[in-house]
Design a protein around this motif. Structure first.
Motif, PDB file in Angstrom:
ATOM      1  N   GLY A   5       0.755  -1.110   0.060  1.00  0.00           N
ATOM      2  CA  GLY A   5       0.178  -0.215  -0.070  1.00  0.00           C
ATOM      3  C   GLY A   5       0.915   1.279   0.103  1.00  0.00           C
ATOM      4  N   GLY A   6       1.691   1.254   0.809  1.00  0.00           N
ATOM      5  CA  GLY A   6       2.865   2.337   0.772  1.00  0.00           C
ATOM      6  C   GLY A   6       3.350   2.530  -0.554  1.00  0.00           C
ATOM      7  N   ALA A   7       4.113   1.407  -1.161  1.00  0.00           N
ATOM      8  CA  ALA A   7       4.566   1.434  -2.235  1.00  0.00           C
ATOM      9  C   ALA A   7       3.658   2.067  -3.527  1.00  0.00           C
ATOM     10  N   ALA A   8       2.551   1.737  -3.361  1.00  0.00           N
ATOM     11  CA  ALA A   8       1.415   2.107  -4.509  1.00  0.00           C
ATOM     12  C   ALA A   8       1.289   3.513  -4.262  1.00  0.00           C
ATOM     13  N   LEU A  13       1.586   9.214  -6.034  1.00  0.00           N
ATOM     14  CA  LEU A  13       2.143  10.611  -5.613  1.00  0.00           C
ATOM     15  C   LEU A  13       3.168  11.072  -6.735  1.00  0.00           C
ATOM     16  N   ALA A  14       4.128  10.269  -7.051  1.00  0.00           N
ATOM     17  CA  ALA A  14       5.199  10.455  -8.012  1.00  0.00           C
ATOM     18  C   ALA A  14       4.657  10.812  -9.183  1.00  0.00           C
ATOM     19  N   LEU A  15       3.594  10.019  -9.543  1.00  0.00           N
ATOM     20  CA  LEU A  15       2.891  10.274 -11.137  1.00  0.00           C
ATOM     21  C   LEU A  15       2.326  11.535 -11.214  1.00  0.00           C
ATOM     22  N   LEU A  16       1.562  11.949  -9.980  1.00  0.00           N
ATOM     23  CA  LEU A  16       0.859  13.206 -10.042  1.00  0.00           C
ATOM     24  C   LEU A  16       2.006  14.497  -9.924  1.00  0.00           C
ATOM     25  N   ALA A  17       3.035  14.256  -9.378  1.00  0.00           N
ATOM     26  CA  ALA A  17       4.009  15.211  -9.099  1.00  0.00           C
ATOM     27  C   ALA A  17       4.732  15.376 -10.252  1.00  0.00           C
ATOM     28  N   SER A  18       4.878  14.221 -11.106  1.00  0.00           N
ATOM     29  CA  SER A  18       5.699  14.405 -12.493  1.00  0.00           C
ATOM     30  C   SER A  18       4.811  15.043 -13.388  1.00  0.00           C
ATOM     31  N   LEU A  19       3.472  14.987 -13.253  1.00  0.00           N
ATOM     32  CA  LEU A  19       2.537  15.690 -14.262  1.00  0.00           C
ATOM     33  C   LEU A  19       2.522  17.297 -13.721  1.00  0.00           C
ATOM     34  N   ALA A  20       2.817  17.598 -12.675  1.00  0.00           N
ATOM     35  CA  ALA A  20       2.556  19.037 -12.101  1.00  0.00           C
ATOM     36  C   ALA A  20       3.830  19.888 -12.158  1.00  0.00           C
ATOM     37  N   LEU A  21       5.037  19.064 -12.079  1.00  0.00           N
ATOM     38  CA  LEU A  21       6.199  20.055 -12.035  1.00  0.00           C
ATOM     39  C   LEU A  21       7.167  19.888 -13.293  1.00  0.00           C
ATOM     40  N   GLY A  22       7.816  20.956 -13.545  1.00  0.00           N
ATOM     41  CA  GLY A  22       8.744  21.052 -14.782  1.00  0.00           C
ATOM     42  C   GLY A  22       8.964  22.441 -14.955  1.00  0.00           C
ATOM     43  N   ALA A  23       9.081  22.776 -15.971  1.00  0.00           N
ATOM     44  CA  ALA A  23       9.166  24.178 -16.587  1.00  0.00           C
ATOM     45  C   ALA A  23       8.253  25.073 -16.151  1.00  0.00           C
ATOM     46  N   SER A  24       7.200  24.793 -16.249  1.00  0.00           N
ATOM     47  CA  SER A  24       5.867  25.345 -15.717  1.00  0.00           C
ATOM     48  C   SER A  24       5.211  24.407 -14.826  1.00  0.00           C
ATOM     49  N   ARG A  30      -5.416  20.920 -10.203  1.00  0.00           N
ATOM     50  CA  ARG A  30      -5.691  21.171 -11.735  1.00  0.00           C
ATOM     51  C   ARG A  30      -5.177  19.850 -12.306  1.00  0.00           C
ATOM     52  N   VAL A  31      -4.088  19.053 -12.124  1.00  0.00           N
ATOM     53  CA  VAL A  31      -3.677  17.978 -12.771  1.00  0.00           C
ATOM     54  C   VAL A  31      -4.783  16.751 -12.695  1.00  0.00           C
ATOM     55  N   ALA A  32      -5.275  16.759 -11.598  1.00  0.00           N
ATOM     56  CA  ALA A  32      -6.368  15.493 -11.141  1.00  0.00           C
ATOM     57  C   ALA A  32      -7.602  15.915 -12.067  1.00  0.00           C
ATOM     58  N   GLY A  33      -8.054  17.065 -12.120  1.00  0.00           N
ATOM     59  CA  GLY A  33      -9.073  17.393 -12.829  1.00  0.00           C
ATOM     60  C   GLY A  33      -8.702  17.087 -14.391  1.00  0.00           C
ATOM     61  N   ALA A 280       8.381   4.045  -9.466  1.00  0.00           N
ATOM     62  CA  ALA A 280       8.524   5.193  -8.554  1.00  0.00           C
ATOM     63  C   ALA A 280       9.750   6.138  -8.577  1.00  0.00           C
ATOM     64  N   PHE A 281      10.774   5.324  -8.222  1.00  0.00           N
ATOM     65  CA  PHE A 281      11.953   5.757  -8.216  1.00  0.00           C
ATOM     66  C   PHE A 281      12.696   6.546  -9.351  1.00  0.00           C
ATOM     67  N   LEU A 282      12.339   6.001 -10.794  1.00  0.00           N
ATOM     68  CA  LEU A 282      12.835   6.353 -12.001  1.00  0.00           C
ATOM     69  C   LEU A 282      11.885   7.931 -12.350  1.00  0.00           C
ATOM     70  N   ILE A 283      10.659   7.796 -11.786  1.00  0.00           N
ATOM     71  CA  ILE A 283       9.838   8.946 -11.966  1.00  0.00           C
ATOM     72  C   ILE A 283      10.291  10.093 -11.158  1.00  0.00           C
ATOM     73  N   LEU A 284      10.723   9.807  -9.862  1.00  0.00           N
ATOM     74  CA  LEU A 284      11.024  10.924  -8.850  1.00  0.00           C
ATOM     75  C   LEU A 284      12.364  11.244  -9.416  1.00  0.00           C
ATOM     76  N   ALA A 285      13.248  10.300  -9.947  1.00  0.00           N
ATOM     77  CA  ALA A 285      14.604  10.816 -10.513  1.00  0.00           C
ATOM     78  C   ALA A 285      14.293  11.952 -11.703  1.00  0.00           C
ATOM     79  N   ASP A 286      13.388  11.601 -12.444  1.00  0.00           N
ATOM     80  CA  ASP A 286      13.126  12.315 -13.679  1.00  0.00           C
ATOM     81  C   ASP A 286      12.319  13.939 -13.138  1.00  0.00           C
ATOM     82  N   ILE A 287      11.628  13.819 -12.085  1.00  0.00           N
ATOM     83  CA  ILE A 287      11.358  15.002 -11.536  1.00  0.00           C
ATOM     84  C   ILE A 287      12.418  16.002 -11.158  1.00  0.00           C
ATOM     85  N   ALA A 288      13.386  15.211 -10.430  1.00  0.00           N
ATOM     86  CA  ALA A 288      14.582  15.871  -9.927  1.00  0.00           C
ATOM     87  C   ALA A 288      15.479  16.231 -11.190  1.00  0.00           C
ATOM     88  N   ALA A 289      15.209  15.680 -12.164  1.00  0.00           N
ATOM     89  CA  ALA A 289      16.236  16.074 -13.397  1.00  0.00           C
ATOM     90  C   ALA A 289      15.821  17.155 -13.929  1.00  0.00           C
TER      91      ALA A 289
END
Length: 324
Positions: A5-8, A13-24, A30-33, A280-289
């Protein structure tokens, strides 16, 4: 279970953060909607056309690399086994470069089979070299690193000699998920999806092989056949990942150890957990990148290596002292 459950939850959370964060930046609400009700806004275009395929590619590749590492560690009984360290990723990358340079009209759907052949040959070379000197976990890892360096030198030589033709492969071999599209996702998803499902189905066999060849044989297991099958699955998962994001090392080393630490040695439990954690790890690493030098992007492979290299050194020292 609580761990799953924690891993899922971490993956969501990583997926939503990846859609929300970046150059803009776009708010999570708003992302969830927009995920369920896209519109004609710029935010919707950014989420659905740019960030969602990129995020799904990162998650699928991360899961594949983590499960590949877990399979290879189980079948070789080598805690240092990893598709990058064993030369599988370098072999796959070189095969893709050869395809682009010498067979430019070949369809991109052949990239995964080509990467599989290259990765399998590299792994066989590393295993053969280590076995000739007396097979141990550390020698296998060192042989794999040597093969990876040789293939890296060959890759660089081809890029220099055929600079114009090799330009088309630089994007595919960049060790990054930036700019990945829906088309690339659909090209690789069947291979990686099938590999992950088969890995889950055969996880019980990995448990038996991890006991050692003598014990596995005494239990009636066809060790040669099962070892070849599990190794092939590990190579396929790594090759499919390389074909879409390029070589990204150490995911298949770090995540399997984390999964076993949380869930124990039973691969029927640690394997699905590794898939969740790897994604989750690679998505979070991509956010950091994306954020470390915004608006420029750092290749995600560099950030993963910054974490993975010290982990590999510590693990190798532990094994070298006889504590692994």
């Amino acid at each position: 279970m609580l761990v799953f459950g924690g891993a899922a939850s971490l993956l969501v959370l990583a997926l939503l953060a990846s859609l929300a964060l970046g150059a803009s930046e776009i708010s999570l609400a708003r992302v969830a909607g927009l995920l369920f009700a896209p519109d004609d806004s710029t935010d919707s275009l950014v989420v659905h056309a740019l960030r969602l395929p990129r995020t799904l590619v990162a998650g699928l590749a991360g899961a594949a690399l983590a499960v590949s590492g877990l399979l290879l560690q189980g079948v070789t009984r080598n805690p240092l086994a990893d598709p990058g360290i064993l030369g599988v990723e370098a072999g796959g990358a070189f095969a893709i470069l050869v395809m682009v340079v010498f067979f430019p009209t070949a369809p991109s759907v052949l990239f995964v089979p080509a990467a599989f052949v290259g990765g399998a040959l590299a792994a066989a070379a590393a295993y053969g070299a280590a076995r000739s000197a007396g097979l141990t976990p550390l020698r296998l890892a060192l042989a794999g690193v040597a093969v990876a360096y040789l293939l890296g030198a060959a890759t660089r030589a081809v890029q220099i000699l055929f600079e114009t033709r090799a330009q088309g492969a630089l994007f595919a071999l960049s060790g990054s998920v930036a700019g990945r599209t829906w088309e690339q996702l659909w090209q690789v998803a069947p291979w990686l999806g099938l590999g992950l499902v088969l890995a889950l189905l055969f996880s019980g066999r990995v448990n038996v092989l991890a006991l050692g060849e003598d014990i596995a044989s005494s239990l009636g297991t066809r060790t040669a056949r099962d070892s070849a099958l599990i190794t092939g699955l590990g190579v396929l998962l790594a090759a499919g990942s390389v074909s879409v994001v390029g070589p990204i090392g150490f995911v298949g080393l770090i995540i399997p150890h984390a999964a076993r630490a949380l869930m124990g040695a039973d691969h029927r439990l640690s394997l699905p957990l590794a898939a969740l954690l790897g994604a989750a790890f690679l998505i979070l690493a991509d956010i950091a990148a994306r954020l470390v030098d915004r608006p420029a992007e750092t290749p995600v492979g560099i950030l993963v290596a910054a974490v993975g290299a010290p982990f590999f050194v510590l693990l190798a020292r532990r094994i070298g002292r006889g504590k692994g």
